[in-house]
Design a protein around this motif. Sequence first.
Motif, PDB file in Angstrom:
ATOM      1  N   ALA A   4       0.759  -1.292   0.037  1.00  0.00           N
ATOM      2  CA  ALA A   4      -0.140   0.082   0.068  1.00  0.00           C
ATOM      3  C   ALA A   4       0.866   1.267   0.046  1.00  0.00           C
ATOM      4  O   ALA A   4       0.377   2.457   0.066  1.00  0.00           O
ATOM      5  CB  ALA A   4      -0.888   0.019   1.205  1.00  0.00           C
ATOM      6  N   THR A   5       2.297   1.155  -0.180  1.00  0.00           N
ATOM      7  CA  THR A   5       2.901   2.279  -0.119  1.00  0.00           C
ATOM      8  C   THR A   5       3.824   2.478  -1.330  1.00  0.00           C
ATOM      9  O   THR A   5       3.972   1.497  -2.052  1.00  0.00           O
ATOM     10  CB  THR A   5       3.852   2.190   0.781  1.00  0.00           C
ATOM     11  N   SER A   6       4.325   3.601  -1.931  1.00  0.00           N
ATOM     12  CA  SER A   6       4.840   3.574  -2.989  1.00  0.00           C
ATOM     13  C   SER A   6       6.596   3.931  -2.745  1.00  0.00           C
ATOM     14  O   SER A   6       7.347   4.049  -3.644  1.00  0.00           O
ATOM     15  CB  SER A   6       4.632   5.086  -3.567  1.00  0.00           C
ATOM     16  N   ALA A   7       6.675   3.585  -1.465  1.00  0.00           N
ATOM     17  CA  ALA A   7       8.201   3.759  -1.097  1.00  0.00           C
ATOM     18  C   ALA A   7       8.968   2.393  -1.606  1.00  0.00           C
ATOM     19  O   ALA A   7       8.660   1.120  -2.049  1.00  0.00           O
ATOM     20  CB  ALA A   7       8.320   3.340   0.561  1.00  0.00           C
ATOM     21  N   LEU A   8      10.136   2.699  -1.973  1.00  0.00           N
ATOM     22  CA  LEU A   8      11.234   1.931  -2.337  1.00  0.00           C
ATOM     23  C   LEU A   8      12.032   1.295  -1.236  1.00  0.00           C
ATOM     24  O   LEU A   8      11.880   1.536  -0.311  1.00  0.00           O
ATOM     25  CB  LEU A   8      12.303   2.633  -3.362  1.00  0.00           C
ATOM     26  N   ILE A   9      12.542   0.166  -1.556  1.00  0.00           N
ATOM     27  CA  ILE A   9      13.030  -0.731  -0.434  1.00  0.00           C
ATOM     28  C   ILE A   9      14.193   0.070   0.100  1.00  0.00           C
ATOM     29  O   ILE A   9      14.248  -0.244   1.443  1.00  0.00           O
ATOM     30  CB  ILE A   9      13.805  -2.061  -0.898  1.00  0.00           C
ATOM     31  N   VAL A  29       1.821  -2.388  12.325  1.00  0.00           N
ATOM     32  CA  VAL A  29       1.946  -1.299  11.502  1.00  0.00           C
ATOM     33  C   VAL A  29       2.880  -0.219  12.264  1.00  0.00           C
ATOM     34  O   VAL A  29       3.186   0.869  11.759  1.00  0.00           O
ATOM     35  CB  VAL A  29       0.700  -0.329  10.939  1.00  0.00           C
ATOM     36  N   ALA A  30       3.068  -0.642  13.490  1.00  0.00           N
ATOM     37  CA  ALA A  30       4.151   0.279  14.110  1.00  0.00           C
ATOM     38  C   ALA A  30       4.702  -0.596  15.395  1.00  0.00           C
ATOM     39  O   ALA A  30       4.239  -1.702  15.473  1.00  0.00           O
ATOM     40  CB  ALA A  30       3.119   1.272  14.979  1.00  0.00           C
ATOM     41  N   LEU A  31       5.613  -0.001  15.980  1.00  0.00           N
ATOM     42  CA  LEU A  31       6.227  -0.692  17.194  1.00  0.00           C
ATOM     43  C   LEU A  31       4.852  -0.797  18.325  1.00  0.00           C
ATOM     44  O   LEU A  31       4.094   0.042  18.282  1.00  0.00           O
ATOM     45  CB  LEU A  31       7.311   0.171  17.847  1.00  0.00           C
ATOM     46  N   GLY A  32       5.252  -1.841  19.169  1.00  0.00           N
ATOM     47  CA  GLY A  32       4.148  -2.122  20.040  1.00  0.00           C
ATOM     48  C   GLY A  32       3.937  -0.571  21.299  1.00  0.00           C
ATOM     49  O   GLY A  32       3.077  -0.104  21.519  1.00  0.00           O
ATOM     50  N   THR A  33       5.224  -0.587  21.799  1.00  0.00           N
ATOM     51  CA  THR A  33       5.563   0.685  22.591  1.00  0.00           C
ATOM     52  C   THR A  33       6.614   1.279  22.327  1.00  0.00           C
ATOM     53  O   THR A  33       7.838   0.856  22.640  1.00  0.00           O
ATOM     54  CB  THR A  33       5.486   0.434  24.192  1.00  0.00           C
ATOM     55  N   GLU A  71      11.926  -4.639  21.416  1.00  0.00           N
ATOM     56  CA  GLU A  71      11.362  -4.549  19.930  1.00  0.00           C
ATOM     57  C   GLU A  71      12.328  -3.937  18.908  1.00  0.00           C
ATOM     58  O   GLU A  71      12.827  -2.729  19.665  1.00  0.00           O
ATOM     59  CB  GLU A  71       9.951  -4.443  19.899  1.00  0.00           C
ATOM     60  N   HIS A  72      12.473  -4.132  17.846  1.00  0.00           N
ATOM     61  CA  HIS A  72      13.095  -3.369  16.840  1.00  0.00           C
ATOM     62  C   HIS A  72      12.226  -3.085  15.534  1.00  0.00           C
ATOM     63  O   HIS A  72      11.378  -3.971  15.432  1.00  0.00           O
ATOM     64  CB  HIS A  72      14.354  -3.938  16.488  1.00  0.00           C
ATOM     65  N   GLY A  73      12.090  -1.996  15.092  1.00  0.00           N
ATOM     66  CA  GLY A  73      11.439  -1.752  13.714  1.00  0.00           C
ATOM     67  C   GLY A  73      12.257  -0.862  12.618  1.00  0.00           C
ATOM     68  O   GLY A  73      12.958  -0.370  12.977  1.00  0.00           O
ATOM     69  N   MET A  84       8.306  -1.469   7.706  1.00  0.00           N
ATOM     70  CA  MET A  84       8.533  -2.615   7.148  1.00  0.00           C
ATOM     71  C   MET A  84       8.627  -3.831   7.909  1.00  0.00           C
ATOM     72  O   MET A  84       7.876  -4.826   7.473  1.00  0.00           O
ATOM     73  CB  MET A  84      10.052  -2.568   6.248  1.00  0.00           C
ATOM     74  N   ASP A  85       9.293  -4.081   9.024  1.00  0.00           N
ATOM     75  CA  ASP A  85       9.016  -5.181   9.758  1.00  0.00           C
ATOM     76  C   ASP A  85       9.670  -4.864  11.219  1.00  0.00           C
ATOM     77  O   ASP A  85      10.180  -3.993  11.399  1.00  0.00           O
ATOM     78  CB  ASP A  85      10.511  -6.108   9.482  1.00  0.00           C
ATOM     79  N   ARG A  86       8.748  -5.452  12.265  1.00  0.00           N
ATOM     80  CA  ARG A  86       8.896  -5.373  13.488  1.00  0.00           C
ATOM     81  C   ARG A  86       9.545  -6.848  14.053  1.00  0.00           C
ATOM     82  O   ARG A  86       8.976  -7.911  13.753  1.00  0.00           O
ATOM     83  CB  ARG A  86       7.662  -5.141  14.196  1.00  0.00           C
ATOM     84  N   THR A  87      10.674  -6.738  15.124  1.00  0.00           N
ATOM     85  CA  THR A  87      11.126  -7.914  15.577  1.00  0.00           C
ATOM     86  C   THR A  87      11.029  -7.905  17.038  1.00  0.00           C
ATOM     87  O   THR A  87      11.360  -6.650  17.655  1.00  0.00           O
ATOM     88  CB  THR A  87      12.488  -8.056  15.335  1.00  0.00           C
ATOM     89  N   LYS A  88      10.404  -8.790  17.811  1.00  0.00           N
ATOM     90  CA  LYS A  88      10.597  -8.972  19.219  1.00  0.00           C
ATOM     91  C   LYS A  88      11.688  -9.708  19.737  1.00  0.00           C
ATOM     92  O   LYS A  88      11.892 -10.914  19.231  1.00  0.00           O
ATOM     93  CB  LYS A  88       9.036  -9.356  19.608  1.00  0.00           C
ATOM     94  N   PHE A  89      12.089  -9.448  20.951  1.00  0.00           N
ATOM     95  CA  PHE A  89      13.239 -10.284  21.517  1.00  0.00           C
ATOM     96  C   PHE A  89      13.434 -10.035  22.790  1.00  0.00           C
ATOM     97  O   PHE A  89      12.704  -9.271  23.532  1.00  0.00           O
ATOM     98  CB  PHE A  89      14.763  -9.805  20.749  1.00  0.00           C
ATOM     99  N   THR A  90      14.327 -10.943  23.640  1.00  0.00           N
ATOM    100  CA  THR A  90      14.279 -10.708  24.840  1.00  0.00           C
ATOM    101  C   THR A  90      14.997  -9.349  25.263  1.00  0.00           C
ATOM    102  O   THR A  90      15.666  -8.895  24.783  1.00  0.00           O
ATOM    103  CB  THR A  90      15.474 -11.841  25.646  1.00  0.00           C
TER     104      THR A  90
END
Length: 112
Positions: A4-9, A29-33, A71-73, A84-90
């Motif tokens: 849904a976006t015109s953004a490039l990688i 669509v965003a970080l949790g917190t 978390e990281h986004g 683009m992507d969200r990652t959850k970790f310890t």
Amino acid sequence: CLQATSALIDDFKYHDCGTGTVAENVTDVALGTPSGMARVAGTQVEGTGAYIYKSVATITSTISGTTAITEHGLFNATSGVTLMDRTKFTAINLDLGNKIEFTYELSVIAGG
């Protein structure tokens, strides 16, 4: 979502971190917190192969006391817009002035 976006990688180079504890989901669509620290533009480099997009950034804690980063986004601008992507970790505990480095890699199929 990326469709849904015109953004490039290569627009997706802004790293952000947060303290959210909810599991990752394809509908994120965003970080949790969000942590409240500023997003940082990563250095874009080719990964171990020609079809691996890689962005690396270091975020310095600007928050007094200890913050448990969980978390990281990766985003396409310094605020708002598309995740683009969200990652959850310890949890990684950061005190004021501590640094955390994030590396994001995306593998794509040649010709696809």
